[in-house]
Design a protein around this motif. Sequence first.
Motif, short mmCIF file in Angstrom:
data_model
loop_
_atom_site.label_atom_id
_atom_site.label_comp_id
_atom_site.label_asym_id
_atom_site.label_seq_id
_atom_site.Cartn_x
_atom_site.Cartn_y
_atom_site.Cartn_z
N ALA A 99 0.83 -1.20 0.00
CA ALA A 99 0.00 0.00 0.00
C ALA A 99 0.87 1.26 0.00
O ALA A 99 0.61 2.21 -0.77
CB ALA A 99 -0.94 0.00 1.20
N LEU A 100 1.90 1.27 0.84
CA LEU A 100 2.81 2.42 0.87
C LEU A 100 3.53 2.59 -0.46
O LEU A 100 3.62 3.70 -1.00
CB LEU A 100 3.82 2.25 2.00
CG LEU A 100 3.32 2.40 3.44
CD1 LEU A 100 4.43 2.02 4.42
CD2 LEU A 100 2.84 3.81 3.70
N GLY A 101 4.07 1.50 -0.99
CA GLY A 101 4.82 1.56 -2.23
C GLY A 101 3.96 1.96 -3.41
O GLY A 101 4.38 2.75 -4.27
N ALA A 160 9.43 -3.43 2.38
CA ALA A 160 8.57 -3.97 1.32
C ALA A 160 8.17 -2.87 0.35
O ALA A 160 8.11 -3.08 -0.88
CB ALA A 160 7.33 -4.61 1.94
N ALA A 161 7.90 -1.68 0.87
CA ALA A 161 7.53 -0.55 0.01
C ALA A 161 8.69 -0.14 -0.88
O ALA A 161 8.49 0.27 -2.04
CB ALA A 161 7.08 0.63 0.87
N TYR A 162 9.90 -0.25 -0.36
CA TYR A 162 11.10 0.12 -1.14
C TYR A 162 11.20 -0.72 -2.41
O TYR A 162 11.58 -0.22 -3.47
CB TYR A 162 12.34 -0.06 -0.27
CG TYR A 162 13.64 0.08 -1.03
CD1 TYR A 162 14.16 1.33 -1.32
CD2 TYR A 162 14.35 -1.04 -1.45
CE1 TYR A 162 15.35 1.47 -2.01
CE2 TYR A 162 15.54 -0.91 -2.14
CZ TYR A 162 16.04 0.34 -2.42
OH TYR A 162 17.21 0.47 -3.12
N LEU A 163 10.86 -2.00 -2.30
CA LEU A 163 10.94 -2.86 -3.48
C LEU A 163 9.72 -2.73 -4.38
O LEU A 163 9.83 -2.94 -5.59
CB LEU A 163 11.07 -4.33 -3.04
CG LEU A 163 12.44 -4.78 -2.52
CD1 LEU A 163 12.42 -6.28 -2.25
CD2 LEU A 163 13.53 -4.46 -3.52
N SER A 164 8.57 -2.40 -3.82
CA SER A 164 7.34 -2.41 -4.62
C SER A 164 7.05 -1.10 -5.33
O SER A 164 6.33 -1.08 -6.32
CB SER A 164 6.14 -2.78 -3.73
OG SER A 164 5.92 -1.79 -2.75
N PHE A 165 7.63 0.04 -4.86
CA PHE A 165 7.23 1.31 -5.45
C PHE A 165 7.78 1.49 -6.86
O PHE A 165 7.15 2.12 -7.70
CB PHE A 165 7.69 2.47 -4.55
CG PHE A 165 9.02 3.08 -4.94
CD1 PHE A 165 9.09 4.18 -5.78
CD2 PHE A 165 10.22 2.54 -4.48
CE1 PHE A 165 10.30 4.74 -6.13
CE2 PHE A 165 11.43 3.09 -4.82
CZ PHE A 165 11.48 4.20 -5.66
#
Length: 287
Positions: A99-101, A160-165
């Motif tokens: 969600a953050l990413g 997780a956000a670092y990889l997904s954004f």
Amino acid sequence: MKALLPILTVLAAIVVLWYGAAVWLNSQWIYDQAARAGTEVTVTQLLSETMVQDRPVLPAPHQVAQGLWDGLAGQKITSKRSLVYHGWITLSATMAGFALGTGLGILLAVGIVHSRAMDMSVMPWAIASQTVPILAIAPMVIVVLASLGIKGLLPKAIIAAYLSFFPVLVGMVKGLRAPEGQQLDLLRTYNASGAATFWKLRLPSSMPYLFASLKVGIAAALVGAIVAELPAGATMGLGARLLSGSYYGQTIQIWAALFTAAALAASLVMIVGVIERVTLKRMGMAR
């Protein structure tokens, strides 16, 4: 049935190769034991004993299946040995990070498309950020946030956000720039504002690109959540199961956790795919 035949054939070949590799890699222990006892190893003994070792180098498929069954159905879901319990811990961090990413990726994409300054400044940094190995970043994030008293879900969600954004950012930028010049010129003739152009043309055009990137992003978020559980010495989550399995040489536990993570990733991607089909159908863009 004909459509399933190639899949079943490949699956059968993988299982056969897996069993062969298990016999080969686990045989050394059998030979060592026989050498100490001064006996010979028969083919039957080799095949049978390499399939039932407690700590094999490579677990056989049936051992992994048994480990999955014990972890998923053989324990209460509140048990610390339950893969359902650990999977839920990892899933929580995955969804928070996703969600953050996703939010960050979409906001940056909108800014990049509408601002040349952001395009020239933010995009190169976003690309450069992905060249840093996540295994190098995760411990630093965990340690820094722990020093600030921030533990638990948030540090894992940030990783997780670092990889997904990044997949979302790239896909959304491509999608927002997908409209052709003639379409943009048509809206200009109608004196459409920038906001109207965004909502009525750019955003709908970006949906196929967005959902394609979301499938990549949610799988990447799961990887990030698992990696985030490793440097912190976590006791909960699929990463913790991998870590404890490596500490104590429980290879069956490691493989069961890996298959659980793979199944979880596949399920999340399928859910995004279902949402994609429903969304595009309602927008008249079903493929």
